[in-house]
Write a protein that holds these residues in place. Sequence first.
Motif, short mmCIF file in Angstrom:
data_model
loop_
_atom_site.label_atom_id
_atom_site.label_comp_id
_atom_site.label_asym_id
_atom_site.label_seq_id
_atom_site.Cartn_x
_atom_site.Cartn_y
_atom_site.Cartn_z
N VAL A 6 0.82 -1.21 0.00
CA VAL A 6 0.00 0.00 0.00
C VAL A 6 0.86 1.26 0.00
CG1 VAL A 6 -1.81 1.27 1.22
CG2 VAL A 6 -1.84 -1.24 1.20
N LEU A 7 1.86 1.28 0.89
CA LEU A 7 2.72 2.46 0.98
C LEU A 7 3.91 2.40 0.03
CD1 LEU A 7 2.78 2.89 4.88
CD2 LEU A 7 1.21 3.90 3.22
N HIS A 8 4.13 1.21 -0.58
CA HIS A 8 5.21 1.03 -1.57
C HIS A 8 6.57 1.34 -0.96
CE1 HIS A 8 1.75 0.98 -4.18
NE2 HIS A 8 1.48 2.25 -3.90
N GLY A 9 6.75 0.94 0.30
CA GLY A 9 8.01 1.19 0.99
C GLY A 9 8.81 -0.09 1.19
N ASP A 10 10.07 0.08 1.61
CA ASP A 10 10.93 -1.07 1.85
C ASP A 10 10.81 -1.51 3.32
OD1 ASP A 10 12.30 0.83 3.28
OD2 ASP A 10 14.03 0.93 1.92
N GLU A 11 11.76 -2.38 3.74
CA GLU A 11 11.70 -2.91 5.10
C GLU A 11 11.81 -1.81 6.15
OE1 GLU A 11 13.64 -3.84 2.70
OE2 GLU A 11 13.55 -6.01 2.38
N GLN A 12 12.56 -0.75 5.85
CA GLN A 12 12.71 0.33 6.82
C GLN A 12 11.39 1.07 7.05
OE1 GLN A 12 15.96 2.62 5.09
NE2 GLN A 12 17.38 1.78 6.62
N SER A 68 -4.93 6.18 2.96
CA SER A 68 -4.03 5.24 2.28
C SER A 68 -4.62 4.58 1.05
CB SER A 68 -3.61 4.14 3.27
OG SER A 68 -4.74 3.45 3.77
N ARG A 69 -5.87 4.82 0.76
CA ARG A 69 -6.50 4.06 -0.32
C ARG A 69 -6.12 4.58 -1.71
NH1 ARG A 69 -12.85 5.66 -1.05
NH2 ARG A 69 -12.61 7.94 -0.99
N ALA A 70 -5.66 5.80 -1.83
CA ALA A 70 -5.43 6.37 -3.16
C ALA A 70 -4.00 6.87 -3.33
CB ALA A 70 -6.40 7.51 -3.41
N LEU A 71 -3.05 6.23 -2.65
CA LEU A 71 -1.66 6.64 -2.81
C LEU A 71 -1.15 6.22 -4.18
CD1 LEU A 71 -0.27 5.68 0.71
CD2 LEU A 71 -0.84 7.96 -0.14
N PRO A 72 -0.37 7.06 -4.84
CA PRO A 72 0.12 6.72 -6.19
C PRO A 72 1.08 5.54 -6.14
CG PRO A 72 1.21 8.69 -5.37
CD PRO A 72 0.14 8.37 -4.39
N PRO A 73 1.09 4.68 -7.16
CA PRO A 73 2.03 3.55 -7.20
C PRO A 73 3.46 4.05 -7.31
CG PRO A 73 0.89 3.81 -9.31
CD PRO A 73 0.23 4.74 -8.36
N ALA A 74 4.38 3.26 -6.78
CA ALA A 74 5.80 3.63 -6.81
C ALA A 74 6.64 2.38 -6.62
CB ALA A 74 6.11 4.65 -5.72
N ASP A 75 7.90 2.50 -6.96
CA ASP A 75 8.83 1.41 -6.66
C ASP A 75 9.09 1.40 -5.15
OD1 ASP A 75 9.02 0.74 -9.35
OD2 ASP A 75 10.60 2.25 -9.68
#
Length: 638
Positions: free
Chosen positions: A272-278, A329-336
Amino acid sequence: MTTVTAQAAAEPSAQAHPNQFALLRQRRFAPFFWTQFSGAGNDNLFKFAFTVMVTYQLQVGWMPPAMAGLVIGALFILPFLLFSATSGQLTDKYDKTTVIRFVKNLEIGIMLLAAWGFWNGNVAVLLACTFLMGLHSTLFGPVKFAYLPQVLGERELTGGNGMVEMGTFVAILLGNVAGGVIVAIPDVGRHDVAIACVALALVGRAVAQFIPPAPATDPGLKINWNPVSETWRNLKLAHGNIVVFRSLLGISWMWFFGAVFLSQFPSFAKEVLHGDEQVASLLLVVFSVGIGTGSLLCEVLSRRHVEIGLVPLGAIGMSLFAVDLYFASRALPPADALTLAQFLSVHAHWRVMADLALLSLFAGLYSVPMYALIQLRSQRTHRARIIAANNILNALFMIASSVIAGLLLSIGATVPQIFLLVGLANAVVAAYIFLLVPEYLLRFIAWVLSHFAYRFRIRGEESIPVAGAAILVCNHVSYIDAVLLMAASPRPIRFVMDQRIFKVPVLGALFRLAKAIPIAPRSEDPAAYEAAFAAAAQVLREGDLLGIFPEGGITRDGHLQEFRGGIMKILEQQPVPVIPMALTNLWGSFFSRIEQGGAMVRPFRRGMFSRVGLNVGAPVAPGQVSPALLQARVAQLL
């Protein structure tokens, strides 16, 4: 009702220390706090390091990495279901300090075995140690919460529980971080984890040596080794006090609520947040800091009493920010996969973190007063067993949360949708509990009124008894006098009130909810008159507080009126101490009459946050009571 041990009562600062942090300078609390802190930290250092090791470092054919966290979590929680009933009995039967030291000795043995398992990469041994550490926590759970009310006074109990709750979540956070960092060290990580686990266990045992004795509350108890029948027995015992029983369910629901969020953080961070382990670690940090902050705020917001009025406030905040977390959090833009710095640079993510922080802060406000209430209201000789039964309920609710979250995910629900459903369910469950136990709602109304409608200051509150029957007598100035007295008392009060007040909209419903006793003049309604005195005597026979307004009606000119003699009839049936009280500066406010008109006719006629006081006098022995004496005492307090 609970009592304070002789040691706590003799402590010069037992009721006078400035805040909850001062407890860390006192022997009755500080060694216990650091003992439980080290144990919680070691639990999580061990579990997280083991999870990381079998997920990233070892290839275990019979336990895929995706299953590692689930298996380890299930093994850790299993002893809570099997042995909580037994651990509660042991805590009631033996000196609590002895039990704590035994548990810490057990922890050293388990960690020595775990050290061998880490050193040799033996997953089977480490799984056995996971179960044993769950047993360690199961044994420590009842003594953790039964020790506090035995050594802390009523005015310290909320602060003490807040410190323990804050310490537990900080220890969990530090344990997870340390476990992940240490085990990731190339070549020597597993060896260093082994050393760290043993060292932390030794430190905890050394600190436990300084905990003062806490005598057994039921030394003659015969242990029932059947966990099923003993758990059922304790739940039946708790059910005898409906407030305690509903509080057990309320705490278990909080663990259900929290387990949903904690279990979904990795998936939420990645998908959802498109984040890494950190980023996943950041969510845990924010959640832990929020819980700790909310726990510490309880003492400040409760005026250092067990204030269950904070529980509805906490429930409202939990639902509000869980629902907003869905929208945030439902409309966050996609990201790597975003790094921590990249994640923090996006403005929309700050709303997500704020929702998470506030959600957990309100969870702290929700849980700490409930724990304190259970400690205060549970039967002293059975307190640890009731807490043990609560631990079983907590475990069952957490298992149910995992099952339900898994089912929702399997039918296509997203993580934000799960958060939304849990937030809405929390509102329904909380409303149900508060309707079943109106005391929560009443205390919430009293807390809001005394904090936001007025600046309410209490003097002499130590004269309000925390145990035993007593009559509280007060001047009658307004329609909300009873509500303000509720806010001042650490215990529920049953009021004898003019039956005409029950016809006032809203306030009438509120007083009926509070089980106030209606009374009418004998000349108007003899039956109601006699029934009121019979009900008042019954309240005192049950060891509760009775509130009366001897003037017989609200003053029309702001002056103290003559006290009537009804209190003497009550004391003839139940001779108990009488505590005089005086409400000050309330005349002329919205809820009082004024010389030029009635009450509740002109809002804010004295503005917002006007100063109102309650002065509490020393108790008067029943043999010395007379209406004239009480009137003179209240006049002095004015």
